[in-house]
Design a protein around this motif. Structure first.
Motif, short mmCIF file in Angstrom:
data_model
loop_
_atom_site.label_atom_id
_atom_site.label_comp_id
_atom_site.label_asym_id
_atom_site.label_seq_id
_atom_site.Cartn_x
_atom_site.Cartn_y
_atom_site.Cartn_z
N PHE A 50 0.85 -1.19 0.00
CA PHE A 50 0.00 0.00 0.00
C PHE A 50 0.89 1.24 0.00
O PHE A 50 1.79 1.36 0.83
N LEU A 51 0.65 2.13 -0.97
CA LEU A 51 1.42 3.37 -1.13
C LEU A 51 2.92 3.08 -1.28
O LEU A 51 3.78 3.85 -0.82
N GLY A 52 3.22 1.95 -1.92
CA GLY A 52 4.61 1.61 -2.18
C GLY A 52 5.34 0.96 -1.01
O GLY A 52 6.55 0.70 -1.09
N TYR A 53 4.62 0.69 0.09
CA TYR A 53 5.24 0.08 1.26
C TYR A 53 4.57 -1.27 1.55
O TYR A 53 3.42 -1.50 1.19
N GLU A 54 5.32 -2.13 2.23
CA GLU A 54 4.77 -3.41 2.64
C GLU A 54 4.24 -3.31 4.07
O GLU A 54 4.86 -2.70 4.94
N PHE A 55 3.06 -3.91 4.28
CA PHE A 55 2.44 -3.93 5.60
C PHE A 55 1.93 -5.33 5.91
O PHE A 55 1.55 -6.07 4.99
N ASN A 56 1.89 -5.67 7.17
CA ASN A 56 1.09 -6.81 7.61
C ASN A 56 -0.37 -6.41 7.45
O ASN A 56 -0.75 -5.29 7.81
#
Length: 434
Positions: A50-56
């Motif tokens: 999301f928005l170029g970042y990785e999240f759990n």
């Protein structure tokens, strides 16, 4: 012809907004959406982009809700000051209602990681719409009912809300769990139709409230620079709080015990599933049980408050909440009776859930001075609750992380209830204050 303060039809119309909006709390915030979200984002070990970042995936949902609470906490006092100055409170209520309901309906188009942005933005704006509208809705209580009616009227709102949300949730759950009854073969469609139905229900039934609620009760005629005048209205209310000992004490107590209440509401399901190993189907039954019992709890405790007073009744509910947290701490997942024990715990939560929410609203209303700035005062009530959610969920997660057990988190929550009880003990009876 405008309905007069205390009129039964006006009170019912106000309470009907609870019937309209509570489906968001139950279907979107608690039951169907979290399970659906977890299912459609569980690929790649739950890691999403999301928005170029990785999240759990669960962390991203938590961050989205926290961000929405922060926006409401920052925005509602300012908008409330403007609403009080202009007398245009109903327009703000309508705006947030429509923002929330349309955002919920947009979740119909959230089908997986490719459309994750819809899920995240829909979650944020739906939460802002719901909580933003609640500020203005609650602030109508002193204007549609007399002080001696506040306990029953506040309880009626929550009773309407629990009843309405149960009806829609029952329909949604049959669709999700038995889609063949409706001729549905697409696995994601039942849940997405549920989101659509929540938005339609919320927007549709709110029209009853909008039709009967008055606007500009005090016949204010704002000047052109209403934004700056509204901010001055907010500053005036802030200054007045310094001299209101009982109101400040109540907000402090409300903050402390709301840390416990809101955290239990948000995380009890996760506790049951991960810590105790309760099946998802049984968790859904417990959610239904809590909401059914909450209807009776709100009614019974509103009657008790008429006998022993608001503060004493709130203290009774806080004691019960404290024992709930201690009982959760003592639960053993290996017990052969763990399912029954969790059902009993859920039923007890239901008994005091509606009670503490409705009594908190009506007690705060009774403690207010004779004022025309109801929306501004209630915005501080709302901000207090939002900050308590942020603190409570953080403390719960932090304690669980360092001790590797959510049971210890419940023990800490019991401490917050104890502190809330102590602060509340220093407040006079609302009848004495009036």
């Amino acid at each position: 012809m405008a309905l007069q303060k205390g009129d039964k039809k006006l009170i019912n119309a106000w309470a009907f907004y609870d019937w309209a909006n509570s489906v968001y709390s139950l279907v979107i915030a608690t039951a169907v959406f979290p399970i659906y979200y977890e299912t459609v984002t569980s690929d790649n070990n739950g890691i999403v982009q999301f928005l170029g970042y990785e999240f759990n995936n669960s962390s991203l949902l938590s961050y989205s809700l926290s961000f929405s609470f922060l926006i409401v906490a920052l925005m509602s006092p300012i908008l409330s000051g403007i609403a009080d100055y202009t007398g245009n409170k109903k327009r703000f209520l309508q705006f947030f209602c429509y923002l929330g309901s349309v955002s919920v309906m947009s979740l119909f188009f959230f089908k997986g990681q490719d459309t994750l942005w819809i899920g995240v933005l829909g979650t944020i704006f739906a939460s802002i719409g719901f909580w933003g509208s609640i500020v203005f809705y609650n602030s109508y209580l002193p204007e549609i009912a007399f002080p001696e009616q506040h306990d029953r009227v506040s309880a009626k709102g929550f009773m309407f809300g629990y009843a309405g949300s149960l009806i829609l949730l029952a329909f949604n759950l049959t669709m999700v769990m038995m889609p063949e009854w409706y001729g549905i073969s697409d696995g994601s469609l039942p849940a997405r139709i549920s989101f659509l139905s929540v938005g339609i229900w919320w927007m549709g039934f709110a029209q009853v409230t909008f039709h009967y609620l008055p606007n500009n009760v005090f016949h204010k005629k704002p000047e052109k620079d209403y934004i700056f005048k509204g901010l001055r209205e907010l500053r005036a209310v802030l200054d007045s709080l310094k001299d209101m000992k009982n109101l400040k004490q109540f907000l402090t107590a409300f903050f402390l015990y709301s840390i416990g209440v809101q955290t239990v509401i948000l995380l009890a399901g996760l506790f049951g599933k991960k810590e105790l190993g309760i099946d998802t189907s049984k968790l859904i039954i417990i959610i239904l049980l809590i909401n059914v019992v909450a209807i009776f709890g709100a009614y019974l405790f509103s009657r008790l408050s008429e006998r022993i007073g608001n503060i004493a009744t709130l203290k009774v509910t806080i004691v019960i909440w404290g024992f709930i947290c201690l009982a959760a701490y003592l639960l053993d997942a290996k017990s052969e009776y763990i399912d029954i024990q969790f059902y009993v715990l859920g039923g007890t939560i239901g008994m005091v859930l509606g009670a503490i929410q409705s009594l908190s609203r009506s007690t705060y209303s009774k403690l207010l001075p004779d004022t025309e700035d109801h929306a501004t005062y209630f915005s501080f009530f709302d901000v207090t609750e939002k900050i308590s959610i942020v603190v409570g969920t953080f403390v719960f997660g932090f304690v669980a992380a360092i001790t590797n057990s959510m049971r210890n988190s419940f023990f800490i929550l019991a401490v917050f209830f104890l502190l809330g009880f102590i602060v509340l003990s220093f407040i006079k009876k609302t009848e004495e204050i009036k």
